[in-house]
Design an enzyme around this catalytic site. Structure first.
Site, PDB file in Angstrom:
ATOM      1  N   ASP A 114       0.859  -1.165   0.000  1.00  0.00           N
ATOM      2  CA  ASP A 114       0.000   0.000   0.000  1.00  0.00           C
ATOM      3  C   ASP A 114       0.909   1.233   0.000  1.00  0.00           C
ATOM      4  OD1 ASP A 114      -2.401   1.591   0.400  1.00  0.00           O
ATOM      5  OD2 ASP A 114      -1.735   1.803   2.479  1.00  0.00           O
ATOM      6  N   ASP A 163      -0.224   5.175   1.001  1.00  0.00           N
ATOM      7  CA  ASP A 163      -0.495   6.062   2.129  1.00  0.00           C
ATOM      8  C   ASP A 163      -0.457   5.313   3.456  1.00  0.00           C
ATOM      9  OD1 ASP A 163      -1.225   8.860   1.302  1.00  0.00           O
ATOM     10  OD2 ASP A 163      -2.563   7.745  -0.036  1.00  0.00           O
TER      11      ASP A 163
END
Length: 218
Positions: A8, A10
């Site tokens: 991922d 953020d």
């Protein structure tokens, strides 16, 4: 045999939740609304903009919702000219390169944000693929973004590790059958474990992560 790492963006590659909260608060303040930290954690963090802005602005039409989302993301980019990689990330990426382990970003962030954040960290060319969920049929928490990442890296789920910091992301990666490592940047370990994470770490220097990598490398 470990041959794929899926990340991922953020809150996982870099800790951006505070900046996103500031951008959301700025946008909502313009509309006479507020957003608490608890509301952000429970209702906003990790979600794709399409569904999220339809909920936040149900009286607006889809074009207006998209414009609002674009404004929020522009506010975020203005707040983040430089970003720090999560501790241990550069070490992990270097290890992946020396061991010929494929690396891929799998994000619910828009393409402009993904490219901005990677550039702000100095990591613009480090990932073989940057998968943006809004360019796929379904975003996280659906497993499709992670299944697509596995396909791009020619890896089976059992040969991969996924790294996530949000409930939608952990749900997506674990449902795809990937051993999912939670990053406790914004949520407590208990919530990440309940969502399906099999290990929770503070950052990429955690010795338990490196022991797991050694074990999977055989």
């Amino acid at each position: 045999m470990l041959n794929a790492l899926l990340f991922d963006l953020d809150g996982t590659l870099t800790d951006t939740d505070t900046l996103h909260l500031q951008a959301f608060r700025h946008l909502l303040d313009e509309h006479g609304r507020t957003l608490s930290q608890a509301e952000f954690d429970a209702q906003v963090s990790g979600r794709a903009n399409g569904e999220l802005f339809a909920e936040l602005f149900p009286q607006s039409d889809p074009d207006q919702q998209k414009a609002l989302a674009n404004r929020k993301e522009a506010l975020f980019r203005d707040l983040s000219p430089v970003l720090e990689p999560m501790p241990g990330l550069l070490r992990l990426l270097e290890h992946a390169q020396t061991q010929a382990i494929g690396v891929c970003v799998v994000t619910n962030a828009p393409r402009d944000n993904a490219e901005h954040m990677l550039g702000a960290m100095g990591l613009g060319g480090h990932f073989e693929h940057v998968l943006v969920a809004e360019e796929l049929a379904r975003p996280k928490p659906d497993p499709l973004p992670y299944l697509t990442g596995l396909q791009r890296l020619n890896a089976a789920a059992g040969q991969a590790l996924a790294f996530e910091d949000s409930v939608p992301g952990v749900t997506a990666a674990s449902t795809a059958g990937i051993f999912t490592v939670g990053l406790a940047t914004s949520l407590p370990a208990e919530r990440l474990l309940a969502a399906g994470a099999q290990m929770v770490i503070e950052d990429f220097d955690d010795p338990r992560l490196w022991a797991l990598i050694d074990e999977m490398r055989g």
